[in-house]
Design an enzyme around this catalytic site. Structure first.
Site, mmCIF file in Angstrom:
data_model
loop_
_atom_site.group_PDB
_atom_site.id
_atom_site.type_symbol
_atom_site.label_atom_id
_atom_site.label_comp_id
_atom_site.label_asym_id
_atom_site.label_seq_id
_atom_site.Cartn_x
_atom_site.Cartn_y
_atom_site.Cartn_z
ATOM 1 C CE LYS A 126 5.276 6.080 33.751
ATOM 2 N NZ LYS A 126 5.588 4.991 34.709
ATOM 3 C CG ASP A 166 8.999 6.385 34.602
ATOM 4 O OD1 ASP A 166 8.555 5.320 35.060
ATOM 5 O OD2 ASP A 166 9.597 6.438 33.504
HETATM 6 O O1 2IT Z 1 6.485 2.695 36.389
HETATM 7 C C1 2IT Z 1 6.092 2.910 37.554
HETATM 8 O O2 2IT Z 1 5.376 2.106 38.156
HETATM 9 C C2 2IT Z 1 6.513 4.157 38.209
HETATM 10 N N1 2IT Z 1 7.228 4.926 37.579
HETATM 11 C C3 2IT Z 1 6.039 4.490 39.583
HETATM 12 C C4 2IT Z 1 4.702 5.119 39.545
HETATM 13 C C5 2IT Z 1 4.213 5.658 40.874
HETATM 14 O O3 2IT Z 1 3.123 6.254 40.855
HETATM 15 O O4 2IT Z 1 4.855 5.485 41.905
#
Ligand code: 2IT
Length: 444
Positions: A126, A166
């Protein structure tokens, strides 16, 4: 090997002072898997849990940019590369003023188990920044994204780390980030997901988190012999996840009576449907982060400074951000007859709300419910690798299959008499694959 949970958590808190959201996320997972861990000496010997709570790598960097008035602005950028046991680090970027290392560590930790639940080959990561897009112009957002990527590009890659969106990062931001990556690397690759359809994006990716969450909720209803059709549902937020969930709920015959923003919530007794759903996209594009204009536009009620959980509903679907449902909210929901809560936001409920809801009603956590978003990101990666685009029906069918499978995994690991402990089911189901992969790959 720590001999009990309390010792484990105390040790973690000592080593990561002040990271309260991260501690909250770890405590929930450890609480679910501890019994399982204790029965598996090979996990203990390899210190699997101790290694899981330590990110493989954390990158923090300065993001300088110049605003439209010519003033220099400084933000902080992050990428937490949490766990690569199952595949390249995968997870979104969050641009919001509330972003801290603790927030991104909690999200990266959760992401590892969520991605495991999808059964697709993705590790957990993340990233993001404390940059707030609120009130910024398009040109400012582009300059910020370019500066952010000027550092991030050296740490990511289609086989290394594949970020996505996100909160605060949608199609526009992914476009600017992708453009700068391509310029710096001189490579057109699937290094980001959530791309535009003409340049490597997947159909259904924008809708995927919301659609997947509703597919999951539908399985929860079917398990108890009911259906979304005819149900009254409260949704929080008005962004991408809320939009996707509301679209699918309407399609399945449910009625959404609330949406919300940082300024308060909307109660629309007629239901958020038809043109009103597309209006959410317009509202978001204004970049003001307020939901109140909906009330004026459609003659609905607006409650300033309040959350939507006081409205009586059958199902509540938090779609905004972490800890948006606290114990009081949870008690109000249950008192007013709510029989199910499906969390589409990440860690949408506080720890005490989770404990309470799990005892009272069917409660399912974000890492299971909202996994459809990252699942379709995984499908976008597959399509990029093959250099093909699947039709809408194909992506949707795969998404449906994945959500069904995640629900079955939760039922399998979470069965408790006649009820299902979805928290335990999701945590143990996600944990096992990551743990086995880590064992197989040795002490790394
Ligand atoms: O919290 C999540 O799963 C997302 N923000 C999507 C992450 C993604 O790599 O599509």
């Amino acid at each position: 090997m720590k001999t009990d949970i309390n010792e484990f958590i105390a040790d973690l808190e000592k080593r990561t002072p002040g990271e309260s959201e991260f501690h909250q996320a770890v405590e929930e997972v450890i609480g679910s898997v501890w019994e399982f861990y204790e029965k598996n000496p090979r996990y203990q010997k390899a210190k699997i849990l101790e290694r899981m709570v330590e990110p493989e790598r954390v990158i923090m960097f300065r993001v300088p940019w110049v605003d439209d008035r010519g003033e220099v602005q400084i933000n902080r950028g992050y990428r937490v590369e949490f766990n690569s046991a199952l595949g390249p680090y995968k997870g979104g970027l969050r641009f919001h003023s509330s972003v801290t290392l603790s927030i991104l560590k909690f999200l990266g930790f959760e992401q590892t188990f969520k991605n495991s639940l999808t059964t697709l080959p993705m590790g957990g990561g993340k990233g993001g920044s404390d940059f707030s897009p609120k009130g910024k112009t398009d040109a400012e957002i582009m300059r910020f994204c370019q500066s952010f990527m000027t550092e991030l590009y050296r740490h990511i890659g289609p086989n290394t780390d594949v970020p996505a969106g996100d909160i605060g990062v949608g199609g526009r931001e992914i476009g600017y980030l992708f453009g700068q990556y391509k310029r710096l690397k001189n490579e057109f690759t699937g290094v980001l997901t959530g791309k535009g359809l003409a340049w490597g994006g997947s159909l259904i990716r924008p809708e995927a988190t919301g659609f997947g969450a509703v597919y999951f909720a539908q399985h929860m209803f079917h398990r108890i012999g009911e259906d979304i059709e005819g149900k009254t549902i409260s949704v929080s937020g008005f962004g991408n996840v809320a939009w996707g969930a509301i679209t699918k709920i309407n399609e399945l015959g449910g009625k959404v009576v609330t949406i919300s923003g940082p300024d308060g919530y909307i109660f629309d007794s007629e239901g958020v449907s038809g043109d009103k759903v597309e209006y959410l996209l317009e509202l978001r594009a204004t970049n003001n982060d307020i939901v109140e204009p909906y009330a004026e536009e459609f003659g609905a009620q607006f409650f300033a400074g309040k959350r939507p959980w006081e409205v009586p509903v059958d199902l509540a679907m938090p779609c905004a951000t972490e800890n948006e449902v606290d114990l009081d909210d949870a008690k109000t929901l249950v008192k007013n007859g709510c029989k199910m809560l499906a969390e589409a936001s990440n860690m949408g409920c506080t720890a005490d709300a989770v404990d309470y809801l799990s005892e009272q009603i069917d409660y399912a956590p974000g890492k299971a419910v909202n996994a459809g978003g990252v699942a379709v990101s995984g499908l976008e990666m597959s399509q990029n690798s093959m250099r093909i685009n699947w039709p809408r029906e194909e992506v949707d069918a795969r998404l449906k299959g994945i959500m069904k499978n995640i629900h079955e995994t939760c039922v399998h690991y979470g069965r408790n008499g006649n009820s299902i402990d979805y928290v335990k089911g999701a945590n143990v189901g996600g944990f096992v694959k990551v743990a086995e992969a880590m064992l197989a790959q040795g002490i790394v």
